[in-house]
Design an enzyme around this catalytic site. Structure first.
Site, PDB file in Angstrom:
ATOM      1  N   THR A  66      55.938  44.532  42.346  1.00 23.71           N
ATOM      2  CA  THR A  66      54.766  45.602  42.237  1.00 23.71           C
ATOM      3  C   THR A  66      54.121  45.401  41.095  1.00 23.71           C
ATOM      4  OG1 THR A  66      54.118  48.048  42.465  1.00 23.71           O
ATOM      5  CG2 THR A  66      56.237  47.490  41.054  1.00 23.71           C
ATOM      6  N   LYS A  70      52.097  41.282  41.260  1.00 22.91           N
ATOM      7  CA  LYS A  70      52.077  40.765  42.621  1.00 22.91           C
ATOM      8  C   LYS A  70      51.274  39.536  42.696  1.00 22.91           C
ATOM      9  CE  LYS A  70      51.785  45.266  45.060  1.00 22.91           C
ATOM     10  NZ  LYS A  70      50.832  46.205  45.619  1.00 22.91           N
ATOM     11  N   ASP A 106      51.603  44.968  52.410  1.00 28.48           N
ATOM     12  CA  ASP A 106      50.652  46.253  52.479  1.00 28.48           C
ATOM     13  C   ASP A 106      49.831  46.069  53.769  1.00 28.48           C
ATOM     14  OD1 ASP A 106      51.440  47.469  50.096  1.00 28.48           O
ATOM     15  OD2 ASP A 106      50.410  46.252  48.903  1.00 28.48           O
ATOM     16  N   ALA A 134      44.534  47.441  46.336  1.00 22.98           N
ATOM     17  CA  ALA A 134      44.859  47.826  47.454  1.00 22.98           C
ATOM     18  C   ALA A 134      43.596  47.567  48.202  1.00 22.98           C
ATOM     19  CB  ALA A 134      45.191  49.258  47.564  1.00 22.98           C
ATOM     20  N   THR A 156      32.291  49.840  40.258  1.00 20.04           N
ATOM     21  CA  THR A 156      31.658  48.346  39.628  1.00 20.04           C
ATOM     22  C   THR A 156      31.512  47.519  40.801  1.00 20.04           C
ATOM     23  OG1 THR A 156      33.690  48.935  37.938  1.00 20.04           O
ATOM     24  CG2 THR A 156      32.537  46.460  37.893  1.00 20.04           C
ATOM     25  N   LEU A 157      30.145  47.154  40.912  1.00 21.56           N
ATOM     26  CA  LEU A 157      29.375  46.236  41.938  1.00 21.56           C
ATOM     27  C   LEU A 157      30.141  44.716  41.711  1.00 21.56           C
ATOM     28  CD1 LEU A 157      27.721  45.811  44.226  1.00 21.56           C
ATOM     29  CD2 LEU A 157      25.626  45.145  42.530  1.00 21.56           C
ATOM     30  N   LEU A 226      44.318  56.003  51.186  1.00 23.51           N
ATOM     31  CA  LEU A 226      45.599  55.216  50.874  1.00 23.51           C
ATOM     32  C   LEU A 226      46.584  56.212  49.851  1.00 23.51           C
ATOM     33  CD1 LEU A 226      44.126  53.137  52.242  1.00 23.51           C
ATOM     34  CD2 LEU A 226      44.990  51.457  50.699  1.00 23.51           C
ATOM     35  N   TYR A 228      48.919  59.130  48.714  1.00 21.31           N
ATOM     36  CA  TYR A 228      50.008  59.812  49.682  1.00 21.31           C
ATOM     37  C   TYR A 228      50.348  60.804  48.811  1.00 21.31           C
ATOM     38  CZ  TYR A 228      52.867  56.631  47.127  1.00 21.31           C
ATOM     39  OH  TYR A 228      53.304  55.586  46.182  1.00 21.31           O
TER      40      TYR A 228
HETATM   41  P1  NAP Z   1      43.351  49.431  41.171  1.00 18.96           P
HETATM   42  O1  NAP Z   1      43.683  47.920  41.538  1.00 18.96           O
HETATM   43  O2  NAP Z   1      43.607  49.983  40.059  1.00 18.96           O
HETATM   44  O3  NAP Z   1      41.928  49.853  41.745  1.00 18.96           O
HETATM   45  C1  NAP Z   1      41.434  51.167  41.473  1.00 18.96           C
HETATM   46  C2  NAP Z   1      40.271  51.381  42.226  1.00 18.96           C
HETATM   47  O4  NAP Z   1      39.534  52.869  41.986  1.00 18.96           O
HETATM   48  C3  NAP Z   1      38.926  50.516  41.602  1.00 18.96           C
HETATM   49  O5  NAP Z   1      38.322  50.243  42.705  1.00 18.96           O
HETATM   50  C4  NAP Z   1      38.177  51.370  40.708  1.00 18.96           C
HETATM   51  O6  NAP Z   1      36.532  51.063  40.625  1.00 18.96           O
HETATM   52  C5  NAP Z   1      38.396  52.749  41.601  1.00 18.96           C
HETATM   53  N1  NAP Z   1      38.283  53.987  40.544  1.00 18.96           N
HETATM   54  C6  NAP Z   1      38.926  54.121  39.391  1.00 18.96           C
HETATM   55  N2  NAP Z   1      38.575  55.078  38.617  1.00 18.96           N
HETATM   56  C7  NAP Z   1      37.299  55.677  39.287  1.00 18.96           C
HETATM   57  C8  NAP Z   1      36.372  56.568  39.022  1.00 18.96           C
HETATM   58  N3  NAP Z   1      36.352  57.533  37.987  1.00 18.96           N
HETATM   59  N4  NAP Z   1      35.220  56.638  39.941  1.00 18.96           N
HETATM   60  C9  NAP Z   1      35.004  55.751  40.741  1.00 18.96           C
HETATM   61  N5  NAP Z   1      35.951  54.555  41.364  1.00 18.96           N
HETATM   62  C10 NAP Z   1      37.052  54.705  40.355  1.00 18.96           C
HETATM   63  O7  NAP Z   1      44.213  50.240  42.039  1.00 18.96           O
HETATM   64  P2  NAP Z   1      45.018  49.957  43.502  1.00 18.96           P
HETATM   65  O8  NAP Z   1      46.299  49.446  43.356  1.00 18.96           O
HETATM   66  O9  NAP Z   1      44.110  49.464  44.487  1.00 18.96           O
HETATM   67  O10 NAP Z   1      45.272  51.383  44.101  1.00 18.96           O
HETATM   68  C11 NAP Z   1      44.364  52.371  44.609  1.00 18.96           C
HETATM   69  C12 NAP Z   1      44.981  53.429  45.306  1.00 18.96           C
HETATM   70  O11 NAP Z   1      45.541  53.015  46.512  1.00 18.96           O
HETATM   71  C13 NAP Z   1      45.844  53.952  44.364  1.00 18.96           C
HETATM   72  O12 NAP Z   1      45.512  55.502  44.219  1.00 18.96           O
HETATM   73  C14 NAP Z   1      47.337  53.852  45.102  1.00 18.96           C
HETATM   74  O13 NAP Z   1      47.855  55.000  44.858  1.00 18.96           O
HETATM   75  C15 NAP Z   1      46.892  53.685  46.459  1.00 18.96           C
HETATM   76  N6  NAP Z   1      47.702  52.884  47.121  1.00 18.96           N
HETATM   77  C16 NAP Z   1      48.487  53.267  48.040  1.00 18.96           C
HETATM   78  C17 NAP Z   1      49.410  52.541  48.871  1.00 18.96           C
HETATM   79  C18 NAP Z   1      50.415  52.840  50.171  1.00 18.96           C
HETATM   80  O14 NAP Z   1      51.006  52.221  50.439  1.00 18.96           O
HETATM   81  N7  NAP Z   1      49.653  53.888  50.938  1.00 18.96           N
HETATM   82  C19 NAP Z   1      49.467  51.018  48.557  1.00 18.96           C
HETATM   83  C20 NAP Z   1      48.640  50.672  47.288  1.00 18.96           C
HETATM   84  C21 NAP Z   1      47.838  51.595  46.671  1.00 18.96           C
HETATM   85  P3  NAP Z   1      36.354  49.789  39.513  1.00 18.96           P
HETATM   86  O15 NAP Z   1      36.572  48.613  40.405  1.00 18.96           O
HETATM   87  O16 NAP Z   1      35.039  50.281  39.365  1.00 18.96           O
HETATM   88  O17 NAP Z   1      37.239  50.141  38.395  1.00 18.96           O
END
Ligand code: NAP
Length: 459
Positions: A66, A70, A106, A134, A156-157, A226, A228
């Site tokens: 994790t 990764k 995933d 994710a 972020t575009l 995503l 939970y």
């Molecule tokens: P990450 O790599 O940190 O990405 C976070 C994302 O959220 C980015 O696109 C970021 O945008 C956006 N974001 C953060 N703050 C924001 C704000 N204030 N306004 C708008 N956008 C914002 O995290 P990740 O690993 O992809 O995880 C994302 C979510 O998926 C998490 O909540 C996690 O709990 C969930 N998840 C679930 C599973 C599952 O098995 N169900 C597996 C993995 C992840 P920027 O690019 O602009 O920073």
């Protein structure tokens, strides 16, 4: 019991204190009867290579990986599965003769969630919110499942563009169109499938969604968050409020774990076992939601369905009207006649406060209970609120011979039911976490729908 023959599974990450993986895997080993133990290992920065090599020497059968390892872990593997290579992230290590092979479950976990929930991406236009780790798995799954277009919207575009380029290069055409979150406004009004893959909605931001405007949700037919925890995010509430179907990410979490477990043990986990582990996860994550509160009009089936749910879950069944009658030592009509309605309504509030402290109960509420504004919040405190939604015709057919209901002792009971139901419908929907239609369905079908979240066909 750990013994000389016990095999070890584990998790590499940092931090790892809040992981749910031990719950999933140790439960699976118990249910499958395998002599295995799953342990989280916190790996200090800069020591990942030693951790992977050490795990191999220690005969560790399989590992999850994790945050933040990764990507980095791919450098230390004997082989990487094509899907994980395409995505550029590995979350599962499977032991092979000369080291570990990396997989990304995933993608497979989300794929299995969609299959179970009857959601097909083939030929569909999809919106993905977020372009972090994710989101890569989501966009890749859209490609695997032959979505026709993916609008990848991110704060972020640049990050959206980068991910879109990676996938488009792989596909050999423009499948993924990047944009900022606001760009949903330029999309035509269609029934999109939307994945919420930003971190907005997690406990620190639980009253927010990446997009709050109701106009956006008018375009959403199905929304999959995503996240939970919490179980029902603001994004999901907004989707449901505008008439769409919403799901959280708990099944994705479950199935990414099950896929890893199946790789490690070369086994198949049955649907029945998967459901048992899912229920354990729910119970551990949402302890309050162990309780189920049933609301709806008289004749909707609150008692019969409540008793069936209680039997299936081995929960206590409580009917609030019967509870009040026992407490007061007189019937509801006597309470009304001798002490008045406001006394009865105050009793209802008091009872809800008492029931909110209980665990493992199914609560069937009086038909008028959700109409009191202060009861609405209390009902949610008591557990997951389900509105059993019956049409006026169903209610009429069920109650027409019943002489014990004052409401029906009119010239036109059908009309009376219709009118009262129309007045109450809004309050029932407002208080409910989900609505389940009961028309032309059996008690078994309805209870299954409540327990699994899957809609069933009418009889
Ligand atoms: P990450 O790599 O940190 O990405 C976070 C994302 O959220 C980015 O696109 C970021 O945008 C956006 N974001 C953060 N703050 C924001 C704000 N204030 N306004 C708008 N956008 C914002 O995290 P990740 O690993 O992809 O995880 C994302 C979510 O998926 C998490 O909540 C996690 O709990 C969930 N998840 C679930 C599973 C599952 O098995 N169900 C597996 C993995 C992840 P920027 O690019 O602009 O920073």
């Amino acid at each position: 019991m750990i013994q000389g023959t016990t095999k070890t599974l584990g998790l590499l990450g940092n931090p790892i204190q809040h992981t749910l993986s031990p719950l999933i895997h140790n439960q699976l080993s118990e249910l499958m009867g395998y002599d295995e133990i799953y342990v989280p290992f916190e790996v200090p920065q800069g020591e990942l290579q030693q951790a992977v090599e050490g795990a191999f020497s220690l005969q560790i059968l399989g590992l999850n990986v994790t945050v933040p390892y990764k990507q980095e872990v791919m450098e230390y593997l004997a082989a990487v599965d094509p899907i994980a290579k395409d995505i550029g992230a590995v979350n599962t290590l499977v032991r092979i003769p000369d080291g570990y092979k990396g997989y990304n479950t995933d993608v497979l976990g989300l794929q299995r969630q969609l299959r179970e929930d009857g959601i097909s991406l083939e030929g569909r236009e999809v919106i993905v919110l977020g372009a972090g780790g994710a989101s890569k798995a989501v966009v890749y799954l859209c490609y695997l499942e032959k979505a026709s277009k993916v609008y990848l919207l991110n704060r972020t575009l640049e990050k959206a563009k980068r991910l879109a380029d990676t996938i488009n290069e792989l596909v050999g055409e423009i499948l993924v169109v990047p944009g900022v979150l606001d760009e949903y406004k330029t999309l035509p009004n269609r029934n999109y499938i939307v994945f919420q893959a930003t971190s907005i909605g997690l406990p620190g931001t639980k009253d927010q969604a990446a997009i709050m405007e109701p106009e956006f949700y008018e375009k959403v037919q199905v929304g999959i968050d995503l996240i939970y925890n919490p179980a029902r995010t603001m994004f999901m509430q907004l989707v449901e409020h505008s008439g769409g179907r919403a799901y959280n990410g708990l099944k994705m979490l479950l199935y990414q774990g099950i896929c890893a477990y199946e790789f490690w043990n070369q086994c198949t986990v049955s649907d029945d076992l998967a459901k048992k582990v899912y229920q354990k996860l729910e119970a551990s994550l949402y302890p309050k939601e162990q309780n189920i509160v049933l609301t709806g009009f008289m004749g909707a089936g609150k008692t019969r369905i409540g008793r069936e749910l209680a039997a299936q879950l081995s929960f206590e069944f409580i009917d609030t009207d019967a509870y009040i009658e026992t407490k007061e030592g007189m019937t509801i009509s006597n309470i009304f006649a001798t002490k008045g309605e406001s006394y009865f309504r105050a009793l209802e509030v008091q009872v809800l406060h008492e029931l909110a402290k209980k665990k493992g109960v199914i609560i069937s509420t009086g038909g008028g209970m959700p109409l009191q504004t202060k009861n609405a919040a209390m009902l949610k405190e008591c557990g997951r609120v389900i509105y059993l939604q019956a049409s006026a015709e169903t209610i009429y057919q069920r109650l027409k011979g019943d002489t014990s209901r004052p409401l029906l002792q009119t010239e036109n009971p059908r009309e009376a039911i219709s009118q009262l139901l129309a007045e109450r419908e809004k309050a029932y929907s407002f208080v409910a976490d989900i609505a389940v239609t009961v028309d032309k369905k059996t008690v078994e079908q309805i209870t299954k729908e409540i327990l699994t979240g899957n809609e069933t066909e009418e009889r």
